[in-house]
Write a protein that holds these residues in place. Structure first.
Motif, PDB file in Angstrom:
ATOM      1  N   ARG A  53       0.952   4.602 -11.980  1.00 14.88           N
ATOM      2  CA  ARG A  53       1.081   3.290 -11.348  1.00 14.88           C
ATOM      3  C   ARG A  53       0.390   2.204 -12.176  1.00 14.88           C
ATOM      4  O   ARG A  53       0.896   1.082 -12.289  1.00 14.88           O
ATOM      5  N   ARG A  94       2.567   7.352  -3.450  1.00 10.97           N
ATOM      6  CA  ARG A  94       2.068   8.554  -4.129  1.00 10.97           C
ATOM      7  C   ARG A  94       2.833   9.793  -3.634  1.00 10.97           C
ATOM      8  O   ARG A  94       3.235  10.655  -4.421  1.00 10.97           O
ATOM      9  N   ASP A 139      -1.010  12.340 -12.430  1.00 14.09           N
ATOM     10  CA  ASP A 139      -1.715  11.506 -11.458  1.00 14.09           C
ATOM     11  C   ASP A 139      -0.914  10.233 -11.206  1.00 14.09           C
ATOM     12  O   ASP A 139      -0.694   9.432 -12.123  1.00 14.09           O
ATOM     13  N   TYR A 140      -0.508  10.035  -9.945  1.00 11.10           N
ATOM     14  CA  TYR A 140       0.308   8.865  -9.631  1.00 11.10           C
ATOM     15  C   TYR A 140      -0.435   7.559  -9.901  1.00 11.10           C
ATOM     16  O   TYR A 140       0.155   6.581 -10.373  1.00 11.10           O
ATOM     17  N   MET A 141      -1.731   7.512  -9.619  1.00 18.40           N
ATOM     18  CA  MET A 141      -2.472   6.276  -9.807  1.00 18.40           C
ATOM     19  C   MET A 141      -2.525   5.894 -11.288  1.00 18.40           C
ATOM     20  O   MET A 141      -2.502   4.708 -11.634  1.00 18.40           O
ATOM     21  N   LYS A 194       0.459   2.103  -1.913  1.00 15.87           N
ATOM     22  CA  LYS A 194       0.200   3.060  -2.976  1.00 15.87           C
ATOM     23  C   LYS A 194       0.038   4.479  -2.433  1.00 15.87           C
ATOM     24  O   LYS A 194       0.365   5.453  -3.120  1.00 15.87           O
ATOM     25  N   GLU A 195      -0.423   4.606  -1.194  1.00 19.48           N
ATOM     26  CA  GLU A 195      -0.601   5.947  -0.628  1.00 19.48           C
ATOM     27  C   GLU A 195       0.745   6.573  -0.258  1.00 19.48           C
ATOM     28  O   GLU A 195       0.989   7.742  -0.557  1.00 19.48           O
TER      29      GLU A 195
END
Length: 226
Positions: free
Chosen positions: A73, A56, A68-70, A52-53
């Motif tokens: 996701r 991103r 916000d990617y999170m 995930k990092e």
């Protein structure tokens, strides 16, 4: 068995026909957030098998957005999880036969997946596959994910087999690089991503399907090498 004692599989796109589901949900999430659809497929090629990092960073570089990617996701994963429950994933062609062959011939068998434990175990148990595997290394069990070699090195260590005596089976660029860097004999089984120069640098073989692995192992058994 030739020189090989173990086989370690990626999960999504290798064991399950799940990568296409991820892509479908990436397209839906992009539409929800007003992101350009034509950038989704290149983005998916970059993130498949990644963490995930690292993903991103690819998200920010690809779309150039302050979304916000999170959050993005989570929208994707919610859709993937819903599809995984109903109708559920299909097992990729040839996988059951290959797993049966490996167990019958005394290979150690593992999984090295970037997917979290709860999600991965759900699908493996649902399809009656989890007992084929001696060890499963999940994405949250290593500090550095694919394309770093850590997850495959950990898989070999837990299986008690040297990397050079282990085959890694992957479908993504990140996964092929990870397995290759770890020193495994690396096979790319093509799913949605076509091999590029990076794949050709790290993959020892590129196959159209998992059934070709049995043929390679039979050849290795007879000749002592591929």
């Amino acid at each position: 068995m030739g020189p090989f004692e173990a086989v370690v599989f990626d999960m999504d796109g290798v064991i399950f026909d799940s990568e296409r589901v991820y892509r479908m949900m990436e397209h839906r999430a992009a539409a929800k957030y007003g992101l350009p659809d034509e950038k989704v497929e290149p983005f998916c090629n970059l993130i498949a098998g990644g963490t995930k990092e690292t993903n991103r960073k690819h998200f920010e570089n690809t779309f150039g957005t302050d979304i916000d990617y999170m959050e993005f996701r989570e929208v994707v994963n919610s859709g993937v999880d819903a599809y995984g429950r109903d109708p559920g994933y299909d097992v990729k062609p040839g996988i059951r036969e290959l797993l049966t062959y490996l167990k019958e011939h005394g290979f150690r068998v593992g999984i090295a997946t970037s997917t979290a434990k709860e999600r991965a175990e759900y699908h493996l148990k649902r399809h009656g596959l989890i007992d084929y595997f001696d060890q499963i290394i999940y994405g949250d069990m290593v500090h550095r994910g694919k394309p770093e070699p850590d997850i495959y090195l950990t898989a070999c260590e837990t299986l008690g087999v040297a990397p050079e005596k282990t085959i890694g089976v992957e479908d993504s660029i990140n996964g092929v690089i990870s397995s290759g860097r770890a020193g495994l004999y690396t096979i790319m089984v093509i799913d949605l991503i076509q091999p590029d120069d990076r794949v050709r640098e790290y993959a020892d073989r590129i196959l159209a399907g998992a059934d070709g692995i049995i043929e390679l192992l039979e050849a290795a058994k007879d000749s002592g090498d591929f």
